[in-house]
Design an enzyme around this catalytic site. Structure first.
Site, short mmCIF file in Angstrom:
data_model
loop_
_atom_site.label_atom_id
_atom_site.label_comp_id
_atom_site.label_asym_id
_atom_site.label_seq_id
_atom_site.Cartn_x
_atom_site.Cartn_y
_atom_site.Cartn_z
N PRO A 184 0.82 -1.22 0.00
CG PRO A 184 -0.73 -1.53 1.71
CD PRO A 184 0.57 -2.06 1.18
CD GLU A 209 0.37 -7.03 10.72
OE1 GLU A 209 0.05 -5.83 10.52
OE2 GLU A 209 -0.42 -7.98 10.54
NE ARG A 229 -6.88 -6.24 -21.23
CZ ARG A 229 -6.90 -5.06 -21.84
NH1 ARG A 229 -5.93 -4.19 -21.65
NH2 ARG A 229 -7.89 -4.74 -22.65
CG ASP A 270 -7.90 -1.42 -23.52
OD1 ASP A 270 -8.88 -1.98 -24.03
OD2 ASP A 270 -6.81 -1.98 -23.33
C1 4GN Z 1 -0.48 -4.43 -1.74
C2 4GN Z 1 -0.19 -5.39 -0.78
C3 4GN Z 1 -2.42 -3.83 -0.52
C4 4GN Z 1 -1.60 -3.65 -1.61
C5 4GN Z 1 -1.06 -5.52 0.30
C6 4GN Z 1 -1.94 -2.60 -2.61
C7 4GN Z 1 0.29 -7.18 1.51
N1 4GN Z 1 -2.15 -4.75 0.41
N2 4GN Z 1 -2.74 -1.61 -2.23
N3 4GN Z 1 -0.86 -6.39 1.33
O1 4GN Z 1 -1.47 -2.70 -3.72
C8 4GN Z 1 2.17 -5.73 4.28
C9 4GN Z 1 3.09 -6.76 3.72
C10 4GN Z 1 0.95 -5.71 3.41
C11 4GN Z 1 2.47 -7.33 2.54
C12 4GN Z 1 1.37 -6.42 2.15
#
Ligand code: 4GN
Length: 254
Positions: free
Chosen positions: A93, A120, A158, A173
């Site tokens: 994230p 985490e 794709r 697209d």
């Molecule tokens: C990416 C990974 C959301 C996204 C994730 C995203 C796994 N969550 N928004 N979760 O692209 C901490 C370590 C969270 C792995 C990660």
């Protein structure tokens, strides 16, 4: 191109190899996905891949040692195939938002190592030493990086030549020129839903190709201006808007 995927859940990737557009990309060898199950690289007796966080708090952290072994195995395999090391991408994230422009540039590259986190997070020292790029799908949290990795592989697959039915179809697209896509219609010509007749827009039945192209472009501009006004400014700055587009937007915004 090839994607080397480091994951605790390789079985999540199987369905994509057997259906749809992604299957075609795997079959015609334009995308080669190699799965590297992280547990296989945990060599201690308990096959541990995670441990508690220094400083305390809830949740586990992915250990550097198995990740390092997996990455070394991948890089040895890439070298054996005569490839230079592919960039390492981590889904998080905290990454840079994934865009169609980034997807297009990856689609023309030799591939990447996709690192799928769980728990985490990953020990920051592995990220500092080995990760070239952190990518996010959007402002929300998932339980792992596998769905983002599959999303990236799908978006790139794709775009490979010979994978979509119609080579021209991804020039249409959403985002391909920075704008959202126009609406699409097929048979029947008039649909009755809950007592409301819904005809196909007349211009699409006219057979007049120039009028149809103009209508579609104006739909793209109108929908983008209404739903994602910030994309209009980006398209403008990238030179994707013609004088005609600007003229239409002016009448539309009044
Ligand atoms: C990416 C990974 C959301 C996204 C994730 C995203 C796994 N969550 N928004 N979760 O692209 C901490 C370590 C969270 C792995 C990660």
């Amino acid at each position: 191109m090839r994607f080397d995927v480091i994951t605790l859940f390789p079985e999540l990737f199987a369905p994509f190899q057997s259906v749809g557009v992604t299957r075609r990309a795997f079959e015609n060898k334009s995308v080669d996905v190699r799965l590297w199950p992280l547990r296989d690289f945990a060599e201690d007796t308990y096959r541990r891949v995670d441990d508690r966080a220094y400083g305390g708090g809830p949740g586990m952290v992915m250990l550097v040692e198995p990740l390092g072994k997996a990455l070394a195995a991948i890089q040895a395999d890439q070298a054996a195939q005569g490839l230079s090391p592919l960039p390492v991408v981590l889904f998080s994230p905290a990454g840079k938002p994934l865009t169609q422009a980034r997807v297009q540039s990856l689609a023309q590259s030799a591939g990447a190592v996709l690192l799928c986190g769980r728990y985490e997070g990953i020990d920051q020292r592995f990220i500092d030493a080995h990760v070239d790029e952190e990518v996010s799908l959007g402002d929300y949290v998932l339980s792992g990086g596998e769905l983002p990795a599959l999303t990236l592989i799908d978006a790139v697959a794709r775009l490979q030549p010979g994978v979509l039915n119609d080579a021209a179809s991804h020039q249409q697209d959403s985002f391909s020129d920075g704008l959202l896509d126009c609406p699409h219609y097929s048979r029947p010509e008039v649909l009755a839903i809950n007592g409301v007749d819904r005809p196909v827009p007349e211009v699409l039945m006219s057979g007049h190709h120039a009028h149809i192209a103009k209508w579609r472009r104006e739909q793209q501009l109108a929908i983008t201006a209404r739903r994602r006004p910030e994309l209009i400014e980006i398209a403008r700055q990238s030179g994707a808007l013609s004088k005609e587009d600007e003229r239409f937007l002016k009448t539309f915004l009044l």
